[in-house]
Motif scaffolding. Structure first.
Motif, short mmCIF file in Angstrom:
data_model
loop_
_atom_site.label_atom_id
_atom_site.label_comp_id
_atom_site.label_asym_id
_atom_site.label_seq_id
_atom_site.Cartn_x
_atom_site.Cartn_y
_atom_site.Cartn_z
N SER A 160 0.89 -1.36 -0.18
CA SER A 160 -0.11 -0.02 0.00
C SER A 160 0.96 1.43 -0.19
N ASN A 161 0.74 1.97 -0.95
CA ASN A 161 1.40 3.45 -1.06
C ASN A 161 0.42 4.46 -1.65
N GLU A 162 1.09 5.52 -1.85
CA GLU A 162 0.28 6.60 -2.75
C GLU A 162 -0.25 6.35 -4.01
N LYS A 163 0.59 5.22 -4.61
CA LYS A 163 0.43 5.07 -6.00
C LYS A 163 -0.59 3.78 -6.27
N GLU A 164 -0.51 2.87 -5.37
CA GLU A 164 -1.38 1.75 -5.68
C GLU A 164 -1.44 0.75 -4.31
N VAL A 165 -2.71 0.22 -4.20
CA VAL A 165 -2.90 -0.80 -3.05
C VAL A 165 -2.99 -2.20 -3.81
N ILE A 166 -2.22 -3.18 -3.28
CA ILE A 166 -2.69 -4.31 -4.05
C ILE A 166 -3.03 -5.33 -2.77
N LEU A 167 -4.08 -5.95 -3.37
CA LEU A 167 -4.75 -7.11 -2.40
C LEU A 167 -4.58 -8.45 -3.03
N VAL A 168 -4.56 -9.48 -2.17
CA VAL A 168 -4.58 -10.90 -2.68
C VAL A 168 -5.71 -11.48 -1.86
N ILE A 169 -6.52 -12.23 -2.59
CA ILE A 169 -7.82 -12.96 -2.09
C ILE A 169 -7.76 -14.17 -2.50
N GLN A 170 -8.10 -15.15 -1.51
CA GLN A 170 -8.25 -16.60 -1.82
C GLN A 170 -9.32 -17.02 -0.83
N PRO A 171 -10.71 -17.16 -1.16
CA PRO A 171 -11.56 -17.41 -0.39
C PRO A 171 -11.50 -18.75 -0.10
#
Length: 262
Positions: free
Chosen positions: A28-39
């Motif tokens: 997470s930074n001012e340029k992008e937020v990266i999430l990884v999701i695996q239900p």
């Protein structure tokens, strides 16, 4: 984080996808937020969703999405990637991540239903007198009394028998009988009430995952036998190893889910 919409979504996802490995914020930074999701309820397909959000423009801009899976074919994976990105485009301008996760779970459940249909068709081409055993995984049981009472009623009506295995956080159900009865049972389990929700209201089982099936009858020892296993090794040796079919089912379908080594 300056983007309150993203902060709210992360909070919601963290509370809903609370099992280890289901959700993480990779960066997470001012340029992008990266999430990884695996239900967890679609772990049988080993599907993970990577989401890249622009804090300056989300939700006005659509998130960048990519899906990964070691178990889907390249064609299936490309089709899934295309469809979920189309879904994101249709939701552009809205807070979308939780909706996309729900869409992904529904997509996977529909995929399972299609697999069940293909399995049922293959059964239809075989000897009607053969017994089969279906191996399924349940996400959770809120009211064990209601759940087991319902399963026992269905099993008696359809002349089935089974074993319910509980181990740590995992729940597995093995059901054995004639193919026509198994088809009816699988349809009931997805479409009829079998448990209660957090408000005490009757609800259906939307998170049942069929792991596979074998063309052998199961020596369950009753209509529905409930077995709780632990890490001591005693239960594994006395219950699994005394039943050769269960050893095969354990090694092929259950051990990959739990990582149990005994």
């Amino acid at each position: 984080m300056d983007n309150q919409d993203i902060a709210d979504e992360i909070e919601a996802l963290s509370s809903i996808l609370c099992v280890a490995g289901e959700f993480k914020m990779k960066s997470s930074n001012e340029k992008e937020v990266i999430l990884v999701i695996q239900p967890q309820q679609i772990q049988n397909h080993d599907i993970s969703l990577t989401v890249i959000l622009d804090p300056k423009s989300y939700p006005s801009s659509s998130p960048q999405l990519s899906v990964q899976s070691s178990k889907l074919s390249r064609t299936e994976l490309q089709n899934l990637d295309t469809q979920i990105n189309q879904q994101a485009s249709e939701l552009q301008g809205e807070v979308t991540i939780l909706s996309l996760v729900e869409w992904l779970v529904d997509y996977s459940l529909r995929y399972d239903e299609a697999t069940i249909c293909r399995t049922a068709n293959s059964w239809a081409e075989r000897d009607i007198d053969n017994d089969y055993t279906v191996v399924a995984q349940l996400h959770h049981i809120r009211s064990k009394t209601i759940y087991l009472k319902t399963l026992i009623q269905w099993f008696r009506e359809l002349d089935l028998h089974g074993v319910l295995i509980s181990y740590r956080k995992w729940i597995f159900l093995m059901v054995s009988g004639k193919k026509d009865s198994l088809q009816l049972y699988l349809k009931r389990h997805r479409t009829q009430n079998v448990d209660i929700d957090s408000g005490g209201r009757p609800c259906r089982e939307r998170m049942l995952t069929v792991l596979g099936q074998v063309e052998e009858p199961l020596d369950a020892g009753g209509v529905l036998v409930e077995v709780e296993l632990n890490d001591s090794g005693e239960d594994w040796s006395t219950y699994w190893k005394s039943r050769s079919l269960l050893v095969s089912i354990y090694q092929k379908f259950i051990q990959p889910q739990t990582g149990q080594k005994k």
